[in-house]
Design an enzyme around this catalytic site. Structure first.
Site, PDB file in Angstrom:
ATOM      1  CG  HIS A 215      30.063  46.544  48.077  1.00  0.00           C
ATOM      2  ND1 HIS A 215      31.008  46.913  48.852  1.00  0.00           N
ATOM      3  CD2 HIS A 215      28.802  46.013  49.240  1.00  0.00           C
ATOM      4  CE1 HIS A 215      31.075  46.599  50.133  1.00  0.00           C
ATOM      5  NE2 HIS A 215      29.846  46.403  50.285  1.00  0.00           N
TER       6      HIS A 215
HETATM    7  C1  UD1 Z   1      25.457  42.653  50.643  1.00  0.00           C
HETATM    8  C2  UD1 Z   1      25.029  43.090  52.154  1.00  0.00           C
HETATM    9  C3  UD1 Z   1      26.165  44.323  52.912  1.00  0.00           C
HETATM   10  C4  UD1 Z   1      27.149  44.070  52.492  1.00  0.00           C
HETATM   11  C5  UD1 Z   1      27.751  42.949  50.605  1.00  0.00           C
HETATM   12  C6  UD1 Z   1      28.982  42.129  51.311  1.00  0.00           C
HETATM   13  C7  UD1 Z   1      22.437  43.566  52.622  1.00  0.00           C
HETATM   14  C8  UD1 Z   1      21.399  44.967  52.511  1.00  0.00           C
HETATM   15  N1  UD1 Z   1      23.638  44.163  52.405  1.00  0.00           N
HETATM   16  O1  UD1 Z   1      25.256  43.620  49.798  1.00  0.00           O
HETATM   17  O2  UD1 Z   1      25.600  45.150  53.841  1.00  0.00           O
HETATM   18  O3  UD1 Z   1      28.048  44.708  52.456  1.00  0.00           O
HETATM   19  O4  UD1 Z   1      26.622  42.634  50.979  1.00  0.00           O
HETATM   20  O5  UD1 Z   1      29.284  42.154  50.145  1.00  0.00           O
HETATM   21  O6  UD1 Z   1      22.491  42.533  53.288  1.00  0.00           O
HETATM   22  N2  UD1 Z   1      24.728  39.193  43.337  1.00  0.00           N
HETATM   23  C9  UD1 Z   1      25.519  38.409  41.919  1.00  0.00           C
HETATM   24  N3  UD1 Z   1      25.333  37.002  42.907  1.00  0.00           N
HETATM   25  C10 UD1 Z   1      25.851  36.724  44.254  1.00  0.00           C
HETATM   26  C11 UD1 Z   1      25.554  37.855  45.105  1.00  0.00           C
HETATM   27  C12 UD1 Z   1      24.850  39.178  44.586  1.00  0.00           C
HETATM   28  O7  UD1 Z   1      25.097  38.751  41.310  1.00  0.00           O
HETATM   29  O8  UD1 Z   1      26.794  36.077  44.449  1.00  0.00           O
HETATM   30  C13 UD1 Z   1      24.332  39.936  42.723  1.00  0.00           C
HETATM   31  C14 UD1 Z   1      22.803  40.575  42.348  1.00  0.00           C
HETATM   32  O9  UD1 Z   1      22.440  40.784  41.005  1.00  0.00           O
HETATM   33  C15 UD1 Z   1      22.256  41.384  43.386  1.00  0.00           C
HETATM   34  C16 UD1 Z   1      23.186  42.116  43.603  1.00  0.00           C
HETATM   35  O10 UD1 Z   1      24.039  41.651  43.764  1.00  0.00           O
HETATM   36  O11 UD1 Z   1      20.834  41.533  43.224  1.00  0.00           O
HETATM   37  C17 UD1 Z   1      23.198  42.642  45.362  1.00  0.00           C
HETATM   38  O12 UD1 Z   1      23.493  41.613  46.212  1.00  0.00           O
HETATM   39  P1  UD1 Z   1      22.950  41.979  47.927  1.00  0.00           P
HETATM   40  O13 UD1 Z   1      23.176  40.550  48.461  1.00  0.00           O
HETATM   41  O14 UD1 Z   1      21.351  42.189  47.735  1.00  0.00           O
HETATM   42  O15 UD1 Z   1      23.321  42.567  48.686  1.00  0.00           O
HETATM   43  P2  UD1 Z   1      25.104  43.639  48.653  1.00  0.00           P
HETATM   44  O16 UD1 Z   1      25.784  44.376  47.577  1.00  0.00           O
HETATM   45  O17 UD1 Z   1      25.917  41.937  47.884  1.00  0.00           O
HETATM   46  N1  UDP Z   2      37.213  40.606  49.939  1.00  0.00           N
HETATM   47  C1  UDP Z   2      37.171  39.823  49.501  1.00  0.00           C
HETATM   48  N2  UDP Z   2      37.209  39.946  47.502  1.00  0.00           N
HETATM   49  C2  UDP Z   2      37.311  40.871  47.291  1.00  0.00           C
HETATM   50  C3  UDP Z   2      36.657  41.698  47.699  1.00  0.00           C
HETATM   51  C4  UDP Z   2      36.538  41.820  49.391  1.00  0.00           C
HETATM   52  O1  UDP Z   2      37.778  38.889  49.730  1.00  0.00           O
HETATM   53  O2  UDP Z   2      36.960  40.715  45.567  1.00  0.00           O
HETATM   54  C5  UDP Z   2      37.414  40.758  51.333  1.00  0.00           C
HETATM   55  C6  UDP Z   2      37.569  42.095  52.307  1.00  0.00           C
HETATM   56  O3  UDP Z   2      39.537  42.013  52.610  1.00  0.00           O
HETATM   57  C7  UDP Z   2      37.068  42.089  53.277  1.00  0.00           C
HETATM   58  C8  UDP Z   2      35.507  41.391  53.037  1.00  0.00           C
HETATM   59  O4  UDP Z   2      36.082  40.708  51.773  1.00  0.00           O
HETATM   60  O5  UDP Z   2      37.613  40.635  54.302  1.00  0.00           O
HETATM   61  C9  UDP Z   2      34.904  42.398  52.615  1.00  0.00           C
HETATM   62  O6  UDP Z   2      33.129  42.377  52.463  1.00  0.00           O
HETATM   63  P1  UDP Z   2      32.612  43.188  51.634  1.00  0.00           P
HETATM   64  O7  UDP Z   2      33.287  44.517  51.641  1.00  0.00           O
HETATM   65  O8  UDP Z   2      32.291  43.044  50.927  1.00  0.00           O
HETATM   66  O9  UDP Z   2      32.061  43.797  52.911  1.00  0.00           O
HETATM   67  P2  UDP Z   2      31.796  44.566  53.963  1.00  0.00           P
HETATM   68  O10 UDP Z   2      32.569  44.494  54.370  1.00  0.00           O
HETATM   69  O11 UDP Z   2      31.370  46.407  53.478  1.00  0.00           O
HETATM   70  O12 UDP Z   2      30.435  44.450  54.693  1.00  0.00           O
END
Ligand code: UD1
Ligand code: UDP
Length: 370
Positions: A215
């Site tokens: 992601h």
């Molecule tokens: C964010 C964090 C990242 C973290 C991740 C955990 C920032 C800059 N990044 O990244 O550090 O590792 O969360 O998962 O804050 N979207 C949906 N539904 C949702 C959420 C997101 O469809 O419920 C889609 C949207 O198209 C959105 C994209 O995912 O534009 C990215 O979501 P965003 O929260 O901006 O960043 P993450 O990639 O989730």
């Molecule tokens: N996780 C989860 N379901 C998923 C993917 C991740 O519960 O489908 C949990 C994972 O076990 C960990 C946390 O989400 O505890 C990590 O989140 P993510 O990878 O989104 O973000 P990051 O740690 O890179 O910021």
């Protein structure tokens, strides 16, 4: 202890719900042990993550107190999303006048919580402080640098994090407390074994599959890197379960169909299911921060789909290899992981991330430092 401590917790993204769950439980335990409310925690959800399987499922499953307020900012560019959070958070913080604003990790919600609070002179406590990738192209790195620089209490998960802060001249308010995600894994693993049926549902035998997550922006937003990772997944002979983050699903679109039938794409899974998938996988491939550590705790070799990691002790101890996004490098790392898997499961693990009592330490420090 005298007086009620008011804490305003700001969360918004999946990993923050998991981290905050552990600390919220420690707040509740303190209140119980005192026979009265000594801590009042209010959770503000920024709405950064909003799909049920990226948000609500964690509140339900981990019994996190429901957010007092959801700002519902949704998705957007960094500036837009952070600005919407800032605008709404400021008035809430002023109105609630908490003793602490508590923030987690390195997302845009972390940044907004930190900035909104410090500007109205409310002290900030940052859980997971001091992590650095030394790659400023990562949005998370900027969020960490800013959040740490305005925090009064900096709760570090590792000695490396403490050292990183010291190199930046930051020593005041820095506490090595261990990693709340380790507390969480210790608390939830047996629950997961009892409650999760994900292995049966997906028809998975232990150790017969790889688990992958992708992601990180540097991978999803770079077509060449994403293509390299997908090629590596296609070339793997073992079945791969890929709980797909909405960001990656969106980027891949029709490309999802071109993945090999060996790659089983599923929606993001609840945490207990994830713990079962991780602990039963033969190898984990990921660009997630949290998943790299969970692989270690479960004794599963991890191939990290990045060029650097903040969790450098995993590389040093030989449980994790950085493979970037190059299919050849990923292939080599997967071969290493396959060979290492059986021995790694048997290996005694040292506590790289504390003793599982990180949340208690955080709560005690917050109480002491009011
Ligand atoms: C964010 C964090 C990242 C973290 C991740 C955990 C920032 C800059 N990044 O990244 O550090 O590792 O969360 O998962 O804050 N979207 C949906 N539904 C949702 C959420 C997101 O469809 O419920 C889609 C949207 O198209 C959105 C994209 O995912 O534009 C990215 O979501 P965003 O929260 O901006 O960043 P993450 O990639 O989730
Ligand atoms: N996780 C989860 N379901 C998923 C993917 C991740 O519960 O489908 C949990 C994972 O076990 C960990 C946390 O989400 O505890 C990590 O989140 P993510 O990878 O989104 O973000 P990051 O740690 O890179 O910021």
């Amino acid at each position: 202890m005298d007086g009620l401590m008011k804490v305003l917790t700001v969360v918004g993204a999946r990993p923050q719900f998991i981290k905050a769950a552990t600390v919220s439980r420690a707040f509740a335990a303190l209140n119980r042990s005192q026979g009265q409310e000594v801590v009042n925690e209010r959770i503000v959800h920024t709405g950064q993550h909003y799909d049920a399987n990226m948000s609500k499922v964690f509140f339900d499953e981990l019994e996190i107190p429901p957010p007092a307020i959801n700002l519902e900012v949704g998705s957007g560019s960094h500036g837009r999303q952070t600005a919407a959070m800032l605008e709404r958070l400021e008035s809430i913080i002023v109105e609630q006048a908490p003793d602490w604003v508590l923030i987690y990790g390195d997302t845009n919600s972390t940044l907004a919580g930190a900035l909104a609070a410090v500007k109205v002179h409310i002290p900030v406590a940052h859980v997971e402080a001091g992590l650095r990738s030394y790659n400023r192209a990562m949005p998370e790195e900027i969020n960490r640098l800013v959040a740490d620089s305005v925090s009064t209490l900096l709760f570090c998960p590792t000695q490396t994090a403490v050292d990183n802060l010291r190199k930046e001249g930051v020593t005041r308010g820095v506490h090595l407390v261990g990693d709340v995600m380790y507390d969480s894994v210790l608390f939830n693993t047996s629950l997961a074994r009892r409650k999760s049926d994900v292995l049966a549902r997906l028809n998975l035998e232990p150790r017969s599959f790889f688990l992958a997550t992708i992601h990180r922006a540097e991978n999803t937003d770079d077509p060449e890197r994403l293509a390299g990772i997908l090629q590596a997944l296609r070339e793997t002979r073992t079945r791969i379960v890929l709980p797909l983050h909405p960001r990656t699903r969106k980027t891949l679109g029709d490309g999802l169909r071109r993945l090999s039938p060996k790659v089983q794409i599923v929606d993001p899974v609840p945490y207990l299911d994830m713990l079962m998938l991780e602990s039963n996988a033969r190898v984990i491939l990921t660009d997630s921060g949290g998943v790299q550590k969970e692989a270690y705790w479960f004794g599963v070799p991890c191939v990290t789909l990045r060029d650097e990691t903040e969790w450098v002790e995993l590389i040093a101890c030989g449980s994790n290899r950085l493979a970037g996004a190059d299919p050849v490098a990923i292939g080599e790392a997967v071969r290493w992981a396959e060979e290492a898997a059986a021995a790694m499961r048997q290996r005694k693990r040292v506590d790289l991330y504390g003793d599982g009592k990180s949340a208690e330490k955080i709560v005690a420090r917050l109480m002491d430092s009011r």
